[in-house]
Design a protein around this motif. Structure first.
Motif, PDB file in Angstrom:
ATOM      1  N   THR A   6       0.863  -1.185   0.000  1.00  0.00           N
ATOM      2  CA  THR A   6       0.000   0.000   0.000  1.00  0.00           C
ATOM      3  C   THR A   6       0.894   1.227   0.000  1.00  0.00           C
ATOM      4  O   THR A   6       1.778   1.339   0.844  1.00  0.00           O
ATOM      5  CB  THR A   6      -0.880   0.011   1.264  1.00  0.00           C
ATOM      6  N   ALA A   8       2.123   5.216   0.389  1.00  0.00           N
ATOM      7  CA  ALA A   8       2.063   6.061   1.588  1.00  0.00           C
ATOM      8  C   ALA A   8       0.703   6.723   1.792  1.00  0.00           C
ATOM      9  O   ALA A   8       0.245   6.886   2.920  1.00  0.00           O
ATOM     10  CB  ALA A   8       3.163   7.117   1.521  1.00  0.00           C
ATOM     11  N   TYR A  18       1.837  13.957  -0.362  1.00  0.00           N
ATOM     12  CA  TYR A  18       2.016  13.195   0.879  1.00  0.00           C
ATOM     13  C   TYR A  18       2.412  14.095   2.054  1.00  0.00           C
ATOM     14  O   TYR A  18       1.809  14.045   3.126  1.00  0.00           O
ATOM     15  CB  TYR A  18       3.069  12.083   0.702  1.00  0.00           C
ATOM     16  N   LYS A  32       6.728  12.564  15.528  1.00  0.00           N
ATOM     17  CA  LYS A  32       8.106  12.208  15.134  1.00  0.00           C
ATOM     18  C   LYS A  32       9.115  12.748  16.154  1.00  0.00           C
ATOM     19  O   LYS A  32      10.102  12.067  16.482  1.00  0.00           O
ATOM     20  CB  LYS A  32       8.383  12.694  13.711  1.00  0.00           C
ATOM     21  N   GLY A  51      10.266   1.991   6.673  1.00  0.00           N
ATOM     22  CA  GLY A  51       9.104   2.603   6.023  1.00  0.00           C
ATOM     23  C   GLY A  51       9.226   4.116   6.132  1.00  0.00           C
ATOM     24  O   GLY A  51       8.288   4.804   6.548  1.00  0.00           O
ATOM     25  N   CYS A  52      10.385   4.622   5.733  1.00  0.00           N
ATOM     26  CA  CYS A  52      10.729   6.034   6.008  1.00  0.00           C
ATOM     27  C   CYS A  52       9.874   7.017   5.238  1.00  0.00           C
ATOM     28  O   CYS A  52       9.861   8.207   5.533  1.00  0.00           O
ATOM     29  CB  CYS A  52      12.210   6.280   5.715  1.00  0.00           C
ATOM     30  N   GLY A  53       9.141   6.549   4.214  1.00  0.00           N
ATOM     31  CA  GLY A  53       8.295   7.458   3.443  1.00  0.00           C
ATOM     32  C   GLY A  53       9.118   8.578   2.834  1.00  0.00           C
ATOM     33  O   GLY A  53      10.200   8.349   2.266  1.00  0.00           O
ATOM     34  N   ASP A  79      12.475   1.930   2.524  1.00  0.00           N
ATOM     35  CA  ASP A  79      11.066   1.912   2.106  1.00  0.00           C
ATOM     36  C   ASP A  79      10.954   1.010   0.877  1.00  0.00           C
ATOM     37  O   ASP A  79      11.917   0.828   0.133  1.00  0.00           O
ATOM     38  CB  ASP A  79      10.573   3.325   1.778  1.00  0.00           C
ATOM     39  N   ILE A  80       9.759   0.489   0.661  1.00  0.00           N
ATOM     40  CA  ILE A  80       9.552  -0.425  -0.473  1.00  0.00           C
ATOM     41  C   ILE A  80       9.203   0.336  -1.749  1.00  0.00           C
ATOM     42  O   ILE A  80       9.343  -0.192  -2.844  1.00  0.00           O
ATOM     43  CB  ILE A  80       8.434  -1.440  -0.128  1.00  0.00           C
ATOM     44  N   ASP A  81       8.774   1.587  -1.623  1.00  0.00           N
ATOM     45  CA  ASP A  81       8.202   2.300  -2.765  1.00  0.00           C
ATOM     46  C   ASP A  81       9.227   3.280  -3.361  1.00  0.00           C
ATOM     47  O   ASP A  81       9.584   4.275  -2.724  1.00  0.00           O
ATOM     48  CB  ASP A  81       6.955   3.071  -2.286  1.00  0.00           C
ATOM     49  N   ALA A 108      13.707  -1.656   0.057  1.00  0.00           N
ATOM     50  CA  ALA A 108      13.544  -3.052   0.477  1.00  0.00           C
ATOM     51  C   ALA A 108      12.226  -3.186   1.220  1.00  0.00           C
ATOM     52  O   ALA A 108      11.607  -2.189   1.601  1.00  0.00           O
ATOM     53  CB  ALA A 108      14.704  -3.484   1.374  1.00  0.00           C
ATOM     54  N   ALA A 109      11.824  -4.443   1.440  1.00  0.00           N
ATOM     55  CA  ALA A 109      10.600  -4.715   2.198  1.00  0.00           C
ATOM     56  C   ALA A 109      10.931  -4.819   3.676  1.00  0.00           C
ATOM     57  O   ALA A 109      11.987  -5.348   4.055  1.00  0.00           O
ATOM     58  CB  ALA A 109       9.969  -6.017   1.712  1.00  0.00           C
ATOM     59  N   CYS A 110      10.012  -4.339   4.508  1.00  0.00           N
ATOM     60  CA  CYS A 110      10.311  -4.292   5.940  1.00  0.00           C
ATOM     61  C   CYS A 110      10.252  -5.664   6.608  1.00  0.00           C
ATOM     62  O   CYS A 110      10.702  -5.820   7.733  1.00  0.00           O
ATOM     63  CB  CYS A 110       9.395  -3.307   6.650  1.00  0.00           C
ATOM     64  N   SER A 126       7.244   4.550  11.882  1.00  0.00           N
ATOM     65  CA  SER A 126       6.054   5.355  12.150  1.00  0.00           C
ATOM     66  C   SER A 126       5.050   5.214  11.008  1.00  0.00           C
ATOM     67  O   SER A 126       5.406   5.386   9.836  1.00  0.00           O
ATOM     68  CB  SER A 126       6.460   6.803  12.427  1.00  0.00           C
ATOM     69  N   LEU A 127       3.826   4.876  11.376  1.00  0.00           N
ATOM     70  CA  LEU A 127       2.692   4.791  10.442  1.00  0.00           C
ATOM     71  C   LEU A 127       2.888   3.760   9.341  1.00  0.00           C
ATOM     72  O   LEU A 127       2.414   3.944   8.221  1.00  0.00           O
ATOM     73  CB  LEU A 127       2.437   6.180   9.807  1.00  0.00           C
ATOM     74  N   HIS A 131      -0.185  -0.551   7.344  1.00  0.00           N
ATOM     75  CA  HIS A 131      -0.171  -0.856   5.906  1.00  0.00           C
ATOM     76  C   HIS A 131       0.045  -2.340   5.649  1.00  0.00           C
ATOM     77  O   HIS A 131      -0.074  -2.787   4.514  1.00  0.00           O
ATOM     78  CB  HIS A 131       0.979  -0.111   5.214  1.00  0.00           C
TER      79      HIS A 131
HETATM   80  C1  LIG Z   1       1.953   6.188   5.821  1.00  0.00           C
HETATM   81  S1  LIG Z   1       3.566   6.016   5.204  1.00  0.00           S
HETATM   82  C2  LIG Z   1       4.573   6.496   6.600  1.00  0.00           C
HETATM   83  C3  LIG Z   1       5.887   7.070   6.155  1.00  0.00           C
HETATM   84  C4  LIG Z   1       6.757   7.629   7.272  1.00  0.00           C
HETATM   85  N1  LIG Z   1       7.238   6.599   8.161  1.00  0.00           N
HETATM   86  C5  LIG Z   1       6.016   8.674   8.030  1.00  0.00           C
HETATM   87  O1  LIG Z   1       5.759   8.500   9.239  1.00  0.00           O
HETATM   88  O2  LIG Z   1       5.692   9.725   7.426  1.00  0.00           O
HETATM   89  C6  LIG Z   1       3.856   4.261   5.148  1.00  0.00           C
HETATM   90  C7  LIG Z   1       5.130   3.910   4.409  1.00  0.00           C
HETATM   91  O3  LIG Z   1       5.347   2.502   4.516  1.00  0.00           O
HETATM   92  C8  LIG Z   1       5.856   2.042   3.274  1.00  0.00           C
HETATM   93  N2  LIG Z   1       5.601   0.608   3.155  1.00  0.00           N
HETATM   94  C9  LIG Z   1       4.410  -0.019   2.969  1.00  0.00           C
HETATM   95  N3  LIG Z   1       4.592  -1.349   2.916  1.00  0.00           N
HETATM   96  C10 LIG Z   1       5.927  -1.575   3.089  1.00  0.00           C
HETATM   97  C11 LIG Z   1       6.730  -2.743   3.120  1.00  0.00           C
HETATM   98  N4  LIG Z   1       6.206  -3.974   2.991  1.00  0.00           N
HETATM   99  N5  LIG Z   1       8.061  -2.604   3.311  1.00  0.00           N
HETATM  100  C12 LIG Z   1       8.616  -1.363   3.459  1.00  0.00           C
HETATM  101  N6  LIG Z   1       7.905  -0.214   3.415  1.00  0.00           N
HETATM  102  C13 LIG Z   1       6.570  -0.318   3.239  1.00  0.00           C
HETATM  103  C14 LIG Z   1       5.105   2.862   2.237  1.00  0.00           C
HETATM  104  O4  LIG Z   1       5.767   2.879   0.992  1.00  0.00           O
HETATM  105  C15 LIG Z   1       5.071   4.220   2.911  1.00  0.00           C
HETATM  106  O5  LIG Z   1       6.150   5.032   2.550  1.00  0.00           O
END
Ligand SMILES: C[S@@+](CC[C@H](N)C(=O)[O-])C[C@H]1O[C@@H](n2cnc3c(N)ncnc32)[C@H](O)[C@@H]1O
Length: 223
Positions: A6, A8, A18, A32, A51-53, A79-81, A108-110, A126-127, A131
């Motif tokens: 999913t 961000a 975003y 944060k 998932g640093c966004g 982050d994956i995206d 990479a995937a978390c 965070s956040l 997802h």
């Molecule tokens: C709502 S955003 C939060 C971003 C940031 N941590 C923040 O607090 O603003 C969620 C993030 O998780 C990442 N994400 C979702 N699934 C993931 C996965 N399987 N592995 C790594 N990152 C992932 C998304 O790409 C997105 O950037």
């Protein structure tokens, strides 16, 4: 790497906005800054933001002053995206020219972190967990524990059990954007149980914040 995830903002057409959305809808600065303070992140702390966004937490860390010490920057964002990592790169680049100021960004995937065991002093997240599908939440937390040093800390913020009926209703917007399977367990307050099940020795809820999208809960955990 997981092929589906999913983005961000839930709906990808909102991705360019975003930063604006998250700043207004998630009490972003307060959350944060709370995580950074709870973790005691300093210029030499080896930090992984999972998932640093768009990199806002890492930017706040950079604003405290450049990393010190020899070798590569101790701060890593994962982050994956690739689209959101591009936004993060642009945001963090202004610090790139300072010695050791650069954050290292990794795609990479978390739930499959590409790092050795015990290689970070702090992992922040965070956040992100809302997802992930239920089984992915646990494997991601296990991975975070694996890469933490034995005296390290996990700091976590995500939607949790709602404080009120209004908070529950507001969270419907997150559920519509991010899907039911990943968001429904958050409402049941699964995070403390998952942290324990992932093998963390202790954990504590450090803050509960009411946001325009529901109740955010922050935790600190020791591996
Ligand atoms: C709502 S955003 C939060 C971003 C940031 N941590 C923040 O607090 O603003 C969620 C993030 O998780 C990442 N994400 C979702 N699934 C993931 C996965 N399987 N592995 C790594 N990152 C992932 C998304 O790409 C997105 O950037």
């Amino acid at each position: 790497m997981s092929s589906s995830f999913t983005c961000a903002t839930g709906f990808s057409f909102l991705l360019p906005w975003y930063d604006h959305l998250v700043a207004r809808l998630t009490c972003e600065q307060a959350v944060k800054k709370h995580l950074i303070q709870q973790a005691g992140i300093g210029p030499q702390t080896r930090l992984l933001d999972v998932g640093c966004g768009s990199g806002t937490l890492l930017q706040l860390v950079q604003e405290q002053g450049p990393a010190t010490g020899e070798g590569p920057s101790p701060w890593v964002g994962l982050d994956i995206d690739p689209r959101i990592l591009k936004q993060a790169q642009v945001k963090l680049d202004s610090y790139g020219k300072q010695p050791h100021g650069r954050v290292h960004l990794v795609r990479a995937a978390c739930d499959r972190l590409p790092f050795h065991d015990h290689s970070f002093q702090v992992v922040s997240c965070s956040l992100v967990l809302h997802h992930l599908k239920p089984e992915q939440k646990l494997s991601a937390l296990r991975e975070m524990r694996r890469v933490l040093s034995r005296t390290g800390k996990l700091v976590l913020a995500d939607y949790g059990h709602p404080k009120s009926m209004l908070a529950r209703l507001l969270f419907l917007m997150v559920q519509i954007a991010d899907g039911w399977e990943s968001t429904q367990p958050q409402l049941q307050g699964v995070l403390p149980n998952l942290i324990a099940e992932a093998g963390f020795q202790s954990h504590q809820e450090t803050a509960v914040m009411s946001t325009p999208l529901g109740t955010l809960r922050c935790y600190v955990a020791s591996p």
